[in-house]
Design a protein around this motif. Structure first.
Motif, PDB file in Angstrom:
ATOM      1  N   PHE A  81       0.934  -1.107  -0.027  1.00  0.00           N
ATOM      2  CA  PHE A  81      -0.031   0.069  -0.036  1.00  0.00           C
ATOM      3  C   PHE A  81       0.847   1.063  -0.098  1.00  0.00           C
ATOM      4  O   PHE A  81       1.239   1.755   1.011  1.00  0.00           O
ATOM      5  N   ARG A  88      -2.991   6.374  -3.511  1.00  0.00           N
ATOM      6  CA  ARG A  88      -3.825   5.455  -2.164  1.00  0.00           C
ATOM      7  C   ARG A  88      -5.278   5.502  -2.152  1.00  0.00           C
ATOM      8  O   ARG A  88      -5.935   4.504  -1.867  1.00  0.00           O
ATOM      9  N   THR A  91      -6.635   3.070  -4.557  1.00  0.00           N
ATOM     10  CA  THR A  91      -6.609   1.707  -4.029  1.00  0.00           C
ATOM     11  C   THR A  91      -7.607   1.376  -3.287  1.00  0.00           C
ATOM     12  O   THR A  91      -8.435   0.698  -3.337  1.00  0.00           O
ATOM     13  N   THR A 151      -4.497  -2.190  -7.205  1.00  0.00           N
ATOM     14  CA  THR A 151      -3.624  -1.501  -6.412  1.00  0.00           C
ATOM     15  C   THR A 151      -2.976  -0.424  -7.269  1.00  0.00           C
ATOM     16  O   THR A 151      -2.213  -0.937  -8.174  1.00  0.00           O
TER      17      THR A 151
END
Length: 218
Positions: A81, A88, A91, A151
Motif C-alpha cells: 500500500f 492510495r 486503491t 492497487t
C-alpha cells in the motif's frame, strides 16, 4: 504478535491470510467456524458485537474488525500500500467497490450455493445475484484490459481484496470464462511470491455446490 479469528473458507478471512503470508508476519490463527455459530457466543460477541469474522486482536488487547480495514492497517508502511495521496485513494476506491458492488453478489451467491440447503428459499435470489456478480466482473475486466493491477502502484491490497471471492466465483455459479483479462490477473496473483491458496471447502459444502451448479442454465 496478533491473533486472527478467521473462518478459512471465507474470502474475507483469506484476504488476511494472503497478506500476512506476503509480509511473513508472525500471527496466531484461531479457526472460528462462523457457519456453525462460533461468532455468536457471548465471549466472541463481547469482543465483536457484530458477530462476524475476520477479527484481529493485538497483544495489548485492541480489537479490529472489517476485512478491508484490517488489510489497510496491516499494509501501512509496506510495499502492498504505497503511492501518493491520489494513488492510495484509488486503491481504497477499489476496496470500497469490492465491499459494495462485488462481495454482496459474488460472495453471497457462493454462500447460498455451498452453505444453505437445496430447498432454501434463499436460492430464489441466485439469478439476480449472479447477474449482479457478472456486472461487477465486467467492470473488473474493463480495468484489467488496460492495467495489470487494481492497487495503484502494483500488486497490493486492492488486488488481494478483489481476489478473495473472485477466484472462487464459480462456486456460486458465476463463470469466469468470459473474462480473459481477469483470469490472467488471477494467474499473476497466484504466481506472486508467498502466495497461499484458500483451503478446499469441506466435503458437505462441496456437495452442495455441485448440486447447485447442476441448476445453473447453460
Amino acid at each position: 504478535m496478533i491473533t486472527v479469528y478467521g473462518y478459512s473458507p471465507s474470502g474475507n478471512c483469506h484476504k488476511l491470510r494472503m497478506l500476512l503470508a506476503h509480509l511473513e508476519r508472525d500471527h496466531r490463527w484461531i479457526e472460528t467456524d462462523s457457519a456453525h455459530g462460533a461468532t455468536r457466543t457471548p465471549e466472541y460477541l463481547a469482543k465483536n458485537p457484530n458477530g462476524r469474522v475476520p477479527m484481529i486482536e493485538t497483544g495489548d488487547g485492541r480489537i479490529m474488525v472489517e476485512s478491508n480495514a484490517i488489510l489497510y492497517w496491516l499494509a501501512e508502511g509496506t510495499p502492498y500500500f504505497t503511492g501518493d495521496a491520489w494513488q492510495r485513494a484509488q486503491t481504497l476506491a477499489w476496496m470500497f467497490f469490492e465491499q459494495y458492488s462485488h462481495e454482496p453478489f459474488v460472495a453471497v451467491a457462493r454462500f447460498i450455493c455451498g452453505w444453505t440447503p437445496i430447498d432454501s428459499p434463499r436460492r430464489a435470489d441466485l439469478p439476480k445475484l449472479r447477474e449482479r456478480g457478472h456486472q461487477a466482473l465486467a467492470v473488473m475486466e474493463k480495468h484489467l484490459s488496460a492495467s495489470d493491477w487494481f492497487t495503484a502502484t502494483g500488486y497490493g491490497i486492492a488486488d488481494i481484496a478483489l481476489y478473495a471471492y473472485t477466484h472462487c466465483a464459480e462456486e456460486g455459479g458465476i463463470a469466469l470464462a468470459p473474462y480473459p483479462a481477469l483470469r490472467a490477473w488471477l494467474q499473476r496473483i497466484e504466481a506472486s511470491p508467498g502466495f497461499v491458496p484458500m483451503p478446499p471447502i469441506a466435503a458437505e459444502n462441496a456437495a452442495l455446490v455441485q448440486a447447485s451448479l447442476r441448476e445453473v442454465p447453460a
